[in-house]
Design an enzyme around this catalytic site. Structure first.
Site, PDB file in Angstrom:
ATOM      1  N   TYR B 109       0.851  -1.187   0.000  1.00  0.00           N
ATOM      2  CA  TYR B 109       0.000   0.000   0.000  1.00  0.00           C
ATOM      3  C   TYR B 109       0.887   1.237   0.000  1.00  0.00           C
ATOM      4  O   TYR B 109       1.879   1.310   0.730  1.00  0.00           O
ATOM      5  CB  TYR B 109      -0.890   0.024   1.255  1.00  0.00           C
ATOM      6  CG  TYR B 109      -1.690   1.306   1.391  1.00  0.00           C
ATOM      7  CD1 TYR B 109      -2.948   1.420   0.811  1.00  0.00           C
ATOM      8  CD2 TYR B 109      -1.160   2.414   2.049  1.00  0.00           C
ATOM      9  CE1 TYR B 109      -3.664   2.599   0.891  1.00  0.00           C
ATOM     10  CE2 TYR B 109      -1.863   3.603   2.135  1.00  0.00           C
ATOM     11  CZ  TYR B 109      -3.111   3.691   1.557  1.00  0.00           C
ATOM     12  OH  TYR B 109      -3.810   4.866   1.629  1.00  0.00           O
ATOM     13  N   GLU B 197      -3.335   7.741  -3.941  1.00  0.00           N
ATOM     14  CA  GLU B 197      -3.293   6.419  -3.327  1.00  0.00           C
ATOM     15  C   GLU B 197      -3.048   5.357  -4.378  1.00  0.00           C
ATOM     16  O   GLU B 197      -3.722   5.327  -5.401  1.00  0.00           O
ATOM     17  CB  GLU B 197      -4.609   6.145  -2.605  1.00  0.00           C
ATOM     18  CG  GLU B 197      -4.601   4.855  -1.820  1.00  0.00           C
ATOM     19  CD  GLU B 197      -5.817   4.750  -0.921  1.00  0.00           C
ATOM     20  OE1 GLU B 197      -5.692   5.074   0.269  1.00  0.00           O
ATOM     21  OE2 GLU B 197      -6.888   4.367  -1.414  1.00  0.00           O
TER      22      GLU B 197
END
Lengths: 289, 390
Positions: B109, B197
């Site tokens: 992530y 993101e």
């Protein structure tokens, strides 16, 4: 005394000759504020509201001894104006603009580090020490001199709380709007510290909003450092969770920044929490008397 | 302001972030042509809407033949895709992203956000990427790395190396990740993003890194200086009432209650909703008329609030600072006369020119329910609603 702005403060207005700036500068002067001049680049040498206009803030500081600046320039120019004021040695900078790009404020805060100045706002109605000094756009007539400090993120909710106080005979030492933006010049802790140190403030009302850690950080600080009582409210209990993009927001906040989560934490840390915003004044009256 | 995945990928690719080969398609034939052009034997077909959790709603599929590309695209385009973030009505899919599928070893992530705590752009990274990242952050906070960026110098290489090493990347991956992070940061800065993101950031068979999914959102207040980003705005993804409100300088968010709210200032608007909730009522909306509310603005506020058929009563709560109660009163009277408003209206006015405003409302002969303060306003709203019910 009072916090940040006082009877003795010498105020300049950046964007002085604009329509809103003019209106609010006049209103401030009518309510006892010492406005010593203003800045509008390109209009230096003129006179406005019987006060001198300068091209730069440093000229204005040199000529008038100004130590407070009210910035009334539009949002795209706010960051530049704040840095100009800081560079010129202004100690308290009040930024009214609503809609300043958030990355501009990130850079402003870096620039402000080590400069020992207070930046109020942006997106604030400003700051007022009733009957002594007002830098901002709030309606002066609802404030009365007194011994309670008020600090809030929201403007109109500040007015709401102040009116509730006034109805019960409580006045304000100083009322500070720190602004509703995610990156703001001054946080709750800084204002609480100033109120704690101010001999003319007996107690504080702190009004926050959903989002971010500042209210709980302030409650932690107050528990360890404050002798004066604090009444607190956080708006947004009924706000919807919102359609959010991605996970980063939830990860960074740890999902503890809902209004209720913040009020629970504040209560645990010794703040007198009000759950019904209509009872801020009443609660303060009960706790402080 | 949010943009689609395919737009985000094109944008970050131009900064040097590796993304899978792919293109957006607006219909079935188009999708097959894209897949053929990409080559290979497996393709991702991904519905393009501004909401997360698409995989859980059937909006992300792996096709093993061109027929399957055709089939999946046909299923997606024109359908209402329901995901955990869209609400029950779902969101209409108008286009899909067709990409080459990749074999992956591991999912990481990587996010960037303006953190209200540090007041800086902050990089968030984890060795456990994918759909359950929020769960990981809760149960294993030590698996989430945060690194705040000093705006004076920007995201430094040493910080990137530190982040990369701490999420378990090794060897030349560390340099690759560092380059990727700095590219993403540059994009974040130059385009006035609020969020970027990459989830998952995939480690492919062979070890190289690639952004398999990407999201960005941008600061509406800075779009005046980012015309290329502004062009990416997709109004189909936004509530038409909210778009209309914004065009009138109003800030409106629809909710699911029956008490319409018209208030000035975001904080007071929230507090008004809280007060209604405190009295066991349910607000139908958030609406901030802002400063300097003209009579026209008040009229528009009524029009927007009344588009919601659930609204049974309206509470107007104005604390005028730079606003003026007489303007608000003028707007209220005009709206009542012109819009044939059938629901009761509770009004609380305070601040600048309040006496004048109250007198105007009284003299109008119209049926406003006047409230003295916030608590009184909420009490009267509830009493009126109960009176209607009985």
């Amino acid at each position: 005394m009072s916090v940040f702005v006082h009877q003795s403060s010498r105020v300049i207005i950046q964007g002085f000759t604009g329509q809103h700036a003019t209106f609010h500068a006049e209103e401030s002067m009518a309510n006892g504020t010492t406005v010593v001049g203003g800045v509008t680049p390109g209009k230096g040498g003129q006179t406005h509201l019987d006060r001198p206009v300068f091209d730069t803030v440093s000229q204005a500081v040199r000529e008038t001894g100004a130590d407070v600046s009210g910035i009334f320039v539009p949002p795209p120019f706010a960051a530049d104006a704040i840095m100009e004021a800081l560079e010129a040695g202004i100690g308290v900078v009040v930024v009214i603009a609503d809609g300043v790009p958030v990355q501009d404020m990130v850079r402003v805060k870096r620039y402000a580090r080590d400069r020992n100045a207070i930046i109020i706002g942006p997106n604030t109605p400003g700051i007022i020490t009733p009957a002594a000094c007002k830098v901002g756009i709030m309606p002066s007539h609802i404030y009365t001199p007194g011994r309670i400090g008020v600090v809030s993120r929201s403007g109109t909710l500040n007015y709401e709380a102040v009116q509730q106080m006034t109805a019960l005979g409580m006045g304000q030492s100083t009322s500070v709007g720190i602004g509703g933006d995610p990156v703001n010049g001054t946080d709750f802790v800084t204002v609480l510290r100033a109120f704690e140190e101010d001999p003319d403030t007996d107690a504080v009302i702190m009004i926050g909003e959903i989002g971010g850690p500042q209210e709980v950080d302030a409650a932690h600080w107050a528990q360890e450092n404050m002798s004066k009582p604090v009444v607190g409210f956080v708006a947004g209990v009924s706000a919807p969770p919102g359609r959010r993009m991605g996970h980063a927001g939830a990860i960074i906040s740890g999902q503890a920044d809902t209004a209720n989560a913040k009020m629970d934490m504040m209560e645990e840390l010794g703040v007198h929490v009000v759950r019904n915003p209509a009872l801020i004044g009443e609660t303060a009256h009960r706790v402080f008397s | 302001m949010n943009i689609h995945e395919y737009q985000t990928k094109e944008l970050i690719k131009s900064y040097g972030v590796p993304v899978p080969d792919g293109r957006v398609a607006h219909n079935v034939d188009n999708a097959v042509t894209v897949a053929e052009g990409l080559g290979g034997d497996r393709w991702m077909v991904k519905a393009q809407i501004h909401a997360g959790g698409r995989g859980k709603g059937g909006g992300v599929k792996i096709a093993s033949s061109l027929d399957e590309v055709r089939q999946f695209t046909d299923q997606m385009i024109g359908s209402q895709l329901v995901t955990p973030q869209t609400g029950a009505e779902g969101r209409m899919v108008q286009r899909v992203l067709v990409e080459q599928a990749c074999d992956i070893n591991k999912e990481y992530y990587l996010g960037m956000i303006i953190d209200r705590g540090t007041q800086r752009i902050t990089v968030i990274a984890s060795e456990s990427g994918g759909m359950n990242i929020e769960e990981v952050a809760k149960t294993h906070p030590e698996k989430v790395i945060r690194e705040a960026v000093d705006p004076g110098v920007g995201l430094m290489e040493f910080q990137c190396r530190k982040i990369a090493a701490n999420i378990g990347l090794r060897g030349k991956q560390i340099h690759e990740a560092s380059k990727l992070m700095r590219a993403l940061y540059k994009c974040f800065r130059e385009k006035d993003a609020l969020l970027a993101e990459i989830n998952p950031l995939a480690e492919l068979n062979g070890g190289s890194l690639m952004a398999l999914d990407a999201k960005m959102s941008f600061d509406g207040n800075a779009m005046y200086r980012r015309p290329a980003i502004t062009e990416l705005r997709d109004f189909d993804e936004e509530d038409p009432k909210e778009v209309e409100a914004t065009s009138h300088g109003l800030n409106y968010i629809a909710l699911d209650g029956n008490v319409g709210c018209i208030v000035n200032g975001a904080g007071l608007a929230m507090a008004t909703m809280d007060s209604i909730s405190f009295h066991k009522g349910k607000p139908a909306n958030f609406l901030d008329v802002g400063g300097g509310a003209s009579p026209e603005k008040v009229g528009n506020a009524f029009r927007i609030v009344l588009q919601d058929p659930n609204v049974k009563i309206i509470l107007v709560n104005i604390f005028a600072g730079i606003n003026r109660c007489d303007w608000i009163a003028e707007g209220l009277i005009k709206a009542m006369r012109e819009q044939q408003i059938e629901v009761p209206i509770v009004v609380r006015l305070a601040g600048t020119n309040v006496e004048k405003g109250m007198a105007m409302l009284e003299e109008s002969g119209l049926n406003f329910i006047m409230a003295e303060n916030l608590d009184d306003a909420a009490t009267r709203v509830m009493a009126t609603l109960q009176g209607q019910a009985s």
